[in-house]
Write a protein that holds these residues in place. Structure first.
Motif, short mmCIF file in Angstrom:
data_model
loop_
_atom_site.label_atom_id
_atom_site.label_comp_id
_atom_site.label_asym_id
_atom_site.label_seq_id
_atom_site.Cartn_x
_atom_site.Cartn_y
_atom_site.Cartn_z
N SER A 81 -8.01 10.98 -2.73
CA SER A 81 -7.32 11.82 -3.72
C SER A 81 -5.91 11.34 -4.00
N GLN A 82 -5.36 10.47 -3.14
CA GLN A 82 -4.00 9.96 -3.32
C GLN A 82 -3.96 8.61 -4.02
N ARG A 83 -5.11 8.07 -4.32
CA ARG A 83 -5.18 6.73 -4.92
C ARG A 83 -4.35 6.64 -6.20
N GLU A 84 -4.46 7.64 -7.06
CA GLU A 84 -3.78 7.59 -8.35
C GLU A 84 -2.26 7.62 -8.20
N LEU A 85 -1.77 8.08 -7.06
CA LEU A 85 -0.32 8.14 -6.84
C LEU A 85 0.30 6.74 -6.68
N TYR A 86 -0.54 5.73 -6.44
CA TYR A 86 -0.03 4.37 -6.27
C TYR A 86 0.17 3.64 -7.60
N GLY A 87 -0.49 4.10 -8.65
CA GLY A 87 -0.30 3.50 -9.96
C GLY A 87 -0.45 1.99 -9.95
N VAL A 88 0.57 1.28 -10.48
CA VAL A 88 0.51 -0.18 -10.58
C VAL A 88 0.61 -0.86 -9.22
N HIS A 89 0.96 -0.10 -8.17
CA HIS A 89 1.10 -0.69 -6.84
C HIS A 89 -0.19 -0.64 -6.02
N TRP A 90 -1.27 -0.15 -6.65
CA TRP A 90 -2.54 -0.04 -5.91
C TRP A 90 -3.04 -1.41 -5.46
N ARG A 91 -2.80 -2.42 -6.25
CA ARG A 91 -3.25 -3.77 -5.91
C ARG A 91 -2.61 -4.25 -4.61
N GLU A 92 -1.31 -3.97 -4.44
CA GLU A 92 -0.64 -4.38 -3.20
C GLU A 92 -1.20 -3.63 -2.00
N TYR A 93 -1.43 -2.32 -2.19
CA TYR A 93 -1.97 -1.52 -1.09
C TYR A 93 -3.30 -2.09 -0.59
N CYS A 94 -4.16 -2.48 -1.52
CA CYS A 94 -5.50 -2.97 -1.17
C CYS A 94 -5.50 -4.38 -0.59
N ALA A 95 -4.36 -5.08 -0.66
CA ALA A 95 -4.31 -6.48 -0.24
C ALA A 95 -4.28 -6.65 1.27
N VAL A 96 -3.96 -5.58 2.01
CA VAL A 96 -3.86 -5.68 3.47
C VAL A 96 -4.55 -4.48 4.12
N GLN A 149 6.64 2.82 -2.78
CA GLN A 149 7.56 1.71 -2.99
C GLN A 149 7.74 0.90 -1.71
N LEU A 150 7.82 1.58 -0.58
CA LEU A 150 7.97 0.90 0.70
C LEU A 150 6.70 0.11 1.05
N ASP A 151 5.54 0.69 0.76
CA ASP A 151 4.28 -0.02 1.00
C ASP A 151 4.22 -1.32 0.20
N SER A 152 4.62 -1.23 -1.07
CA SER A 152 4.62 -2.41 -1.93
C SER A 152 5.62 -3.46 -1.42
N LYS A 153 6.79 -3.00 -1.02
CA LYS A 153 7.82 -3.90 -0.49
C LYS A 153 7.31 -4.62 0.75
N TYR A 154 6.61 -3.91 1.63
CA TYR A 154 6.07 -4.51 2.85
C TYR A 154 5.08 -5.63 2.52
N VAL A 155 4.14 -5.31 1.64
CA VAL A 155 3.09 -6.29 1.31
C VAL A 155 3.69 -7.54 0.65
N MET A 156 4.60 -7.35 -0.27
CA MET A 156 5.19 -8.47 -0.99
C MET A 156 6.07 -9.34 -0.09
N GLY A 157 6.66 -8.75 0.94
CA GLY A 157 7.55 -9.51 1.82
C GLY A 157 7.01 -9.71 3.22
N TRP A 158 5.67 -9.59 3.38
CA TRP A 158 5.09 -9.61 4.73
C TRP A 158 5.36 -10.91 5.48
N SER A 159 5.60 -10.76 6.77
CA SER A 159 5.69 -11.88 7.71
C SER A 159 5.45 -11.32 9.11
N LEU A 160 5.09 -12.17 10.05
CA LEU A 160 4.91 -11.72 11.43
C LEU A 160 6.22 -11.19 11.99
#
Length: 216
Positions: free
Chosen positions: A146-161, A184-195
């Motif tokens: 039910s929260q999927r739509e709240l991600y909008g354009v950032h859904w792609r980043e969420y699904c990447a990991v 926004q924080l989830d998207s920032k994490y995925v885009m800048g991920w590192s160990l």
């Protein structure tokens, strides 16, 4: 394809492999070391209120795939009925839920439930989710369908990991942030991920858990 592009992809796959290995080892070590505490919490849930010890719910993970998400039960068994009735009679609470997807005064939570939520002990069963590959130690928190739509354009980043047991949201304010700030924080994490980023978040998570900062 340029050599630099090939190298970047290979480094990414290697990093993901190391991340998965850390997840498996970390989850195994935690379950073994803290087994007595896990059993104590399970007993507390059993004795404090009527209902199952473990609560499971459908969440969305890597590539948008559905999986069962586990927690120690912290709510009454008729939580959905109690929740809907509460929001229908309290406009302020309804507004807070729409903004944060959390409530300061949640009538569904039991007495022992407040304790295990405040101390994050309710999250312990998710180490099983990490072990079987549904989740990672670090990543975006798993969202409900039910929260999927709240991600909008950032859904792609969420699904990447894989979604995480902890992440930037937990160490950046947690429930004090709006859901859109969490996205926004989830998207920032995925885009800048590192160990290195994962280890930083894990270290900061220990402090957050010990101080119960931002928990409800």
């Amino acid at each position: 394809m340029h050599e630099a592009e090939v190298g970047t992809r290979e480094d990414g796959r290697a990093g993901a492999g190391v991340k998965r290995l850390i997840d498996i080892v970390g989850a195994l070590v935690f379950i073994i070391v803290f087994l007595p505490l896990l059993l104590a919490v399970a007993l507390g849930v059993l004795l404090s209120s009527r209902g199952p010890i473990i609560y499971s719910q459908e969440r969305l993970g890597l590539n948008g795939k559905k999986f069962r998400f586990y927690k120690f039960r912290s709510m009454v068994v008729n939580s959905e009925e109690v929740f809907n009735s509460f929001l229908d009679t309290d406009p302020e609470a309804k507004s807070q839920w729409e903004k944060y997807q959390k409530l300061d005064r949640d009538p569904r939570i039991t007495g022992f439930g407040h304790f295990i939520r405040k101390t994050s002990l309710d999250e312990f069963p998710q180490f099983w989710n990490v072990l079987v590959g549904d989740m990672s130690l670090v990543g975006p928190r798993p969202c409900m369908p039910s929260q999927r739509e709240l991600y909008g354009v950032h859904w792609r980043e969420y699904c990447a990991v894989r979604p995480g047991l902890t992440g930037l949201w937990q160490v950046s304010g947690r429930n004090q942030l709006t859901y859109q700030q969490r996205v926004q924080l989830d998207s920032k994490y995925v885009m800048g991920w590192s160990l290195s980023l994962d280890f930083q978040i894990l270290a900061r998570t220990v402090k957050v858990v010990l101080t119960a900062n931002g928990s409800r």
